[in-house]
Design a protein around this motif. Structure first.
Motif, PDB file in Angstrom:
ATOM      1  N   VAL A  20     -17.745 130.767 -25.743  1.00  0.00           N
ATOM      2  CA  VAL A  20     -18.982 131.524 -25.981  1.00  0.00           C
ATOM      3  C   VAL A  20     -19.493 131.225 -27.391  1.00  0.00           C
ATOM      4  CG1 VAL A  20     -20.020 133.830 -26.153  1.00  0.00           C
ATOM      5  CG2 VAL A  20     -18.357 133.357 -24.349  1.00  0.00           C
ATOM      6  N   THR A  21     -18.577 131.222 -28.366  1.00  0.00           N
ATOM      7  CA  THR A  21     -18.965 130.907 -29.753  1.00  0.00           C
ATOM      8  C   THR A  21     -19.589 129.518 -29.818  1.00  0.00           C
ATOM      9  OG1 THR A  21     -17.079 132.221 -30.536  1.00  0.00           O
ATOM     10  CG2 THR A  21     -18.133 130.796 -32.155  1.00  0.00           C
ATOM     11  N   ALA A  22     -18.979 128.546 -29.132  1.00  0.00           N
ATOM     12  CA  ALA A  22     -19.484 127.170 -29.142  1.00  0.00           C
ATOM     13  C   ALA A  22     -20.891 127.112 -28.534  1.00  0.00           C
ATOM     14  CB  ALA A  22     -18.541 126.259 -28.373  1.00  0.00           C
ATOM     15  N   GLN A  23     -21.108 127.870 -27.448  1.00  0.00           N
ATOM     16  CA  GLN A  23     -22.442 127.895 -26.822  1.00  0.00           C
ATOM     17  C   GLN A  23     -23.491 128.475 -27.777  1.00  0.00           C
ATOM     18  OE1 GLN A  23     -22.765 129.427 -22.636  1.00  0.00           O
ATOM     19  NE2 GLN A  23     -20.590 129.769 -22.912  1.00  0.00           N
ATOM     20  N   ILE A  24     -23.113 129.554 -28.483  1.00  0.00           N
ATOM     21  CA  ILE A  24     -24.048 130.171 -29.443  1.00  0.00           C
ATOM     22  C   ILE A  24     -24.370 129.171 -30.549  1.00  0.00           C
ATOM     23  CG2 ILE A  24     -24.359 132.009 -31.158  1.00  0.00           C
ATOM     24  CD1 ILE A  24     -22.608 133.808 -29.314  1.00  0.00           C
ATOM     25  N   GLU A  25     -23.354 128.453 -31.017  1.00  0.00           N
ATOM     26  CA  GLU A  25     -23.585 127.484 -32.093  1.00  0.00           C
ATOM     27  C   GLU A  25     -24.472 126.332 -31.614  1.00  0.00           C
ATOM     28  OE1 GLU A  25     -19.623 126.755 -33.747  1.00  0.00           O
ATOM     29  OE2 GLU A  25     -20.161 128.258 -35.242  1.00  0.00           O
ATOM     30  N   ASP A  26     -24.336 125.941 -30.346  1.00  0.00           N
ATOM     31  CA  ASP A  26     -25.214 124.905 -29.781  1.00  0.00           C
ATOM     32  C   ASP A  26     -26.679 125.379 -29.800  1.00  0.00           C
ATOM     33  OD1 ASP A  26     -23.148 123.178 -29.350  1.00  0.00           O
ATOM     34  OD2 ASP A  26     -22.922 123.620 -27.205  1.00  0.00           O
ATOM     35  N   VAL A  27     -26.876 126.653 -29.425  1.00  0.00           N
ATOM     36  CA  VAL A  27     -28.226 127.228 -29.440  1.00  0.00           C
ATOM     37  C   VAL A  27     -28.791 127.198 -30.860  1.00  0.00           C
ATOM     38  CG1 VAL A  27     -29.495 129.417 -29.243  1.00  0.00           C
ATOM     39  CG2 VAL A  27     -27.948 128.712 -27.413  1.00  0.00           C
ATOM     40  N   LEU A  28     -27.960 127.562 -31.824  1.00  0.00           N
ATOM     41  CA  LEU A  28     -28.422 127.588 -33.227  1.00  0.00           C
ATOM     42  C   LEU A  28     -28.765 126.187 -33.716  1.00  0.00           C
ATOM     43  CD1 LEU A  28     -25.880 130.219 -34.583  1.00  0.00           C
ATOM     44  CD2 LEU A  28     -28.328 130.549 -34.262  1.00  0.00           C
ATOM     45  N   LYS A  29     -27.964 125.192 -33.297  1.00  0.00           N
ATOM     46  CA  LYS A  29     -28.257 123.796 -33.693  1.00  0.00           C
ATOM     47  C   LYS A  29     -29.600 123.349 -33.089  1.00  0.00           C
ATOM     48  CE  LYS A  29     -23.493 122.258 -34.180  1.00  0.00           C
ATOM     49  NZ  LYS A  29     -22.461 122.246 -33.149  1.00  0.00           N
ATOM     50  N   GLU A  30     -29.782 123.704 -31.810  1.00  0.00           N
ATOM     51  CA  GLU A  30     -31.038 123.342 -31.120  1.00  0.00           C
ATOM     52  C   GLU A  30     -32.248 123.928 -31.840  1.00  0.00           C
ATOM     53  OE1 GLU A  30     -31.413 124.527 -26.922  1.00  0.00           O
ATOM     54  OE2 GLU A  30     -29.376 123.740 -26.689  1.00  0.00           O
ATOM     55  N   THR A  31     -32.154 125.244 -32.161  1.00  0.00           N
ATOM     56  CA  THR A  31     -33.309 125.896 -32.796  1.00  0.00           C
ATOM     57  C   THR A  31     -33.520 125.332 -34.203  1.00  0.00           C
ATOM     58  OG1 THR A  31     -31.910 127.730 -33.528  1.00  0.00           O
ATOM     59  CG2 THR A  31     -33.129 128.048 -31.498  1.00  0.00           C
ATOM     60  N   ALA A  32     -32.439 124.969 -34.882  1.00  0.00           N
ATOM     61  CA  ALA A  32     -32.574 124.406 -36.242  1.00  0.00           C
ATOM     62  C   ALA A  32     -33.277 123.062 -36.170  1.00  0.00           C
ATOM     63  CB  ALA A  32     -31.196 124.263 -36.893  1.00  0.00           C
ATOM     64  N   SER A  33     -32.904 122.239 -35.179  1.00  0.00           N
ATOM     65  CA  SER A  33     -33.520 120.907 -35.091  1.00  0.00           C
ATOM     66  C   SER A  33     -34.964 121.004 -34.596  1.00  0.00           C
ATOM     67  CB  SER A  33     -32.692 119.977 -34.204  1.00  0.00           C
ATOM     68  OG  SER A  33     -32.618 120.502 -32.902  1.00  0.00           O
TER      69      SER A  33
END
Length: 198
Positions: free
Chosen positions: A183-196
């Motif tokens: 779940v943490t990894a999925q949240i971090e993927d979302v944050l990377k997507e929004t950052a890019s």
């Protein structure tokens, strides 16, 4: 990183918020903690909240919004924050957008932990059984019946936030039934997507 975690009781929002606050060095802002801190500090809005709480009333959206506005302006929020338990309603979500806009800020992500409610109830039942088997005491509110009531309340009041944030294109879903690190990894993927994307 300015983040809202959504999801029903027992979805693991608190656990994920704790992991992310430690990793990114940003505070987790829970409505209850913010209210207590404002009352303790004797701020103008804290004193208003105290008089309502002392009389046994519910603190109005206006007061809660003002407390959030004060809190997100504190120095420890300069790198971001995770909102926990706020906004609870669509009017609060709209107020939050205005609060952030006034400070020239915006949310980075609104993440909903999608969970299977039947599985959550089963999880609670198992936890209660394990606690009793170990000779422990079960908290009054930690039982399947009160949990079901909290789920109903969540669906009625807070679930419309999902539709609201989806409607303005800010909602991201993650699988809250996966194990904690996934779940943490999925949240971090979302944050990377929004950052890019930003």
């Amino acid at each position: 990183m300015r983040l809202i975690l959504l999801g029903p009781p027992g979805a693991g929002k608190g656990t994920q918020a704790k992991i992310l606050t430690e990793k990114y060095g940003i505070p987790q802002l829970s409505t209850g903690d913010m209210l207590r801190a404002a009352v303790k500090a004797g701020t103008e809005v804290g004193l208003r909240a105290k008089s309502v709480m002392d009389s046994g009333g519910l603190v109005s959206d206006e007061i809660v919004n003002a407390i959030v506005a004060d809190r997100v302006g504190e120095p420890d929020c300069s790198k971001g924050f995770i909102l926990d338990g706020y906004p609870r309603t669509v009017p609060q979500a709209k107020a939050l957008t205005e609060i952030l806009a006034e400070k020239d800020l915006a949310l980075d992500a609104v993440v909903e932990l999608k969970v299977d409610e039947a599985a959550l109830i089963k999880r609670i039942e198992t936890r209660v059984a394990e606690t009793i088997a170990a000779g422990g005491t079960v908290r009054a509110d930690d039982n399947p019946e009160s949990f079901k009531k909290r789920l109903v309340e969540y669906r009625e009041k807070t679930a419309p936030l999902s539709s609201y944030y989806a409607g303005i294109g800010e909602l991201k879903m993650v699988d809250g039934m996966a194990d904690m690190s996934a779940v943490t990894a999925q949240i971090e993927d979302v944050l990377k997507e929004t950052a890019s994307a930003g």
